[in-house]
Design a protein around this motif. Structure first.
Motif, PDB file in Angstrom:
ATOM      1  N   GLU A 221       8.000   5.933  -4.414  1.00 35.53           N
ATOM      2  CA  GLU A 221       8.630   5.845  -3.087  1.00 35.53           C
ATOM      3  C   GLU A 221       8.155   4.593  -2.348  1.00 35.53           C
ATOM      4  O   GLU A 221       8.937   3.918  -1.677  1.00 35.53           O
ATOM      5  CB  GLU A 221       8.314   7.086  -2.257  1.00 35.53           C
ATOM      6  CG  GLU A 221       8.986   8.342  -2.769  1.00 35.53           C
ATOM      7  CD  GLU A 221       8.422   9.630  -2.158  1.00 35.53           C
ATOM      8  OE1 GLU A 221       9.129  10.648  -2.226  1.00 35.53           O
ATOM      9  OE2 GLU A 221       7.275   9.625  -1.637  1.00 35.53           O
ATOM     10  N   ALA A 222       6.869   4.275  -2.489  1.00 34.16           N
ATOM     11  CA  ALA A 222       6.320   3.092  -1.827  1.00 34.16           C
ATOM     12  C   ALA A 222       6.958   1.814  -2.365  1.00 34.16           C
ATOM     13  O   ALA A 222       7.256   0.892  -1.591  1.00 34.16           O
ATOM     14  CB  ALA A 222       4.808   3.041  -2.002  1.00 34.16           C
TER      15      ALA A 222
ATOM     16  N   ARG B 167      10.360   1.506  -0.757  1.00 31.90           N
ATOM     17  CA  ARG B 167      10.213   1.184   0.675  1.00 31.90           C
ATOM     18  C   ARG B 167       9.793  -0.263   0.873  1.00 31.90           C
ATOM     19  O   ARG B 167      10.346  -0.986   1.700  1.00 31.90           O
ATOM     20  CB  ARG B 167       9.196   2.125   1.322  1.00 31.90           C
ATOM     21  CG  ARG B 167       8.903   1.786   2.789  1.00 31.90           C
ATOM     22  CD  ARG B 167       7.813   2.665   3.392  1.00 31.90           C
ATOM     23  NE  ARG B 167       6.577   2.724   2.618  1.00 31.90           N
ATOM     24  CZ  ARG B 167       5.652   1.750   2.587  1.00 31.90           C
ATOM     25  NH1 ARG B 167       5.828   0.622   3.247  1.00 31.90           N
ATOM     26  NH2 ARG B 167       4.549   1.911   1.863  1.00 31.90           N
ATOM     27  N   GLU B 168       8.807  -0.705   0.103  1.00 30.85           N
ATOM     28  CA  GLU B 168       8.303  -2.072   0.250  1.00 30.85           C
ATOM     29  C   GLU B 168       9.375  -3.104  -0.083  1.00 30.85           C
ATOM     30  O   GLU B 168       9.456  -4.153   0.554  1.00 30.85           O
ATOM     31  CB  GLU B 168       7.067  -2.282  -0.619  1.00 30.85           C
ATOM     32  CG  GLU B 168       5.835  -1.556  -0.122  1.00 30.85           C
ATOM     33  CD  GLU B 168       5.173  -2.212   1.091  1.00 30.85           C
ATOM     34  OE1 GLU B 168       5.538  -3.356   1.453  1.00 30.85           O
ATOM     35  OE2 GLU B 168       4.277  -1.574   1.667  1.00 30.85           O
TER      36      GLU B 168
ATOM     37  N   THR C 160       0.816  -1.213   0.000  1.00 33.55           N
ATOM     38  CA  THR C 160       0.000   0.000   0.000  1.00 33.55           C
ATOM     39  C   THR C 160       0.851   1.265   0.000  1.00 33.55           C
ATOM     40  O   THR C 160       1.835   1.356   0.735  1.00 33.55           O
ATOM     41  CB  THR C 160      -0.915  -0.004   1.238  1.00 33.55           C
ATOM     42  OG1 THR C 160      -1.715  -1.180   1.191  1.00 33.55           O
ATOM     43  CG2 THR C 160      -1.810   1.214   1.275  1.00 33.55           C
ATOM     44  N   VAL C 161       0.446   2.224  -0.799  1.00 31.49           N
ATOM     45  CA  VAL C 161       1.080   3.540  -0.797  1.00 31.49           C
ATOM     46  C   VAL C 161       0.551   4.285   0.432  1.00 31.49           C
ATOM     47  O   VAL C 161      -0.652   4.425   0.617  1.00 31.49           O
ATOM     48  CB  VAL C 161       0.749   4.318  -2.092  1.00 31.49           C
ATOM     49  CG1 VAL C 161       1.349   5.711  -2.050  1.00 31.49           C
ATOM     50  CG2 VAL C 161       1.237   3.537  -3.314  1.00 31.49           C
ATOM     51  N   GLU C 162       1.467   4.711   1.294  1.00 30.51           N
ATOM     52  CA  GLU C 162       1.108   5.392   2.538  1.00 30.51           C
ATOM     53  C   GLU C 162       0.810   6.873   2.276  1.00 30.51           C
ATOM     54  O   GLU C 162       1.295   7.445   1.296  1.00 30.51           O
ATOM     55  CB  GLU C 162       2.251   5.261   3.554  1.00 30.51           C
ATOM     56  CG  GLU C 162       2.610   3.825   3.903  1.00 30.51           C
ATOM     57  CD  GLU C 162       1.525   3.081   4.642  1.00 30.51           C
ATOM     58  OE1 GLU C 162       0.669   3.733   5.275  1.00 30.51           O
ATOM     59  OE2 GLU C 162       1.501   1.840   4.576  1.00 30.51           O
TER      60      GLU C 162
ATOM     61  N   GLU D 216       3.167   9.709   0.487  1.00 31.22           N
ATOM     62  CA  GLU D 216       4.187   8.952  -0.231  1.00 31.22           C
ATOM     63  C   GLU D 216       3.747   8.803  -1.688  1.00 31.22           C
ATOM     64  O   GLU D 216       2.562   8.625  -1.965  1.00 31.22           O
ATOM     65  CB  GLU D 216       4.276   7.576   0.441  1.00 31.22           C
ATOM     66  CG  GLU D 216       5.334   6.644  -0.048  1.00 31.22           C
ATOM     67  CD  GLU D 216       5.345   5.342   0.754  1.00 31.22           C
ATOM     68  OE1 GLU D 216       6.430   4.981   1.218  1.00 31.22           O
ATOM     69  OE2 GLU D 216       4.283   4.700   0.914  1.00 31.22           O
TER      70      GLU D 216
END
Length: 139
Positions: free
Chosen positions: A51-52, A55-56, A42-44, A47
């Motif tokens: 970027e997600a 990060r993931e 999930t895109v926070e 963000e």
């Protein structure tokens, strides 16, 4: 009055070493358990999808990456029948350290493999990964 967004964004990263892609097996008992996926989630709030994806990949596989071009984008209705539309975006991710080892998030995944496209297509893939790696793909 605040309206709740009916759009949900999910970002994934396609990590490649030579001709092989990183695939993660989703742990049994979780959503889509037993199927093979690429790092993503999930895109926070605050963000971007790009970027997600980065990060993931770090959270799920312990790999530091930079984002490359968008590879695929899909929209689908919620599989649980909620009034939501999911936007699934996959990016190419480049490894910062091509020799880095995968360190799985054991809560989410129980196996990983580096596979060619043909090998990967022989596994039970999550639907968007099958479409991303399938015939005519740009990866």
């Amino acid at each position: 009055m605040n309206e709740v967004s009916k759009d949900r964004y999910v970002a994934h990263g396609l990590v490649r070493r030579g001709e092989r892609f990183l695939l993660l097996r989703r742990r049994d008992g979780r959503y889509l358990g037993g199927q093979w996926d690429v790092p993503g989630g999930t895109v926070e709030p605050g963000e971007t999808p790009a970027e997600a994806a980065v990060r993931e990949c770090w959270e799920e596989a312990g790999l530091r990456t930079t984002v490359g071009p968008e590879v695929t984008r899909f929209e689908n209705a919620d599989t649980n029948g909620r009034d939501l539309t999911f936007h699934t975006i996959t990016y190419r991710l480049q490894l910062l350290d091509p020799g880095a080892e995968v360190h799985l998030c054991a809560e989410e995944h129980d196996d990983f493999r580096w596979l060619t496209r043909t090998e990967a297509l022989g596994l039970p893939l999550v639907w968007h990964v099958a479409l991303t790696l399938g015939e005519g793909s740009r990866v």
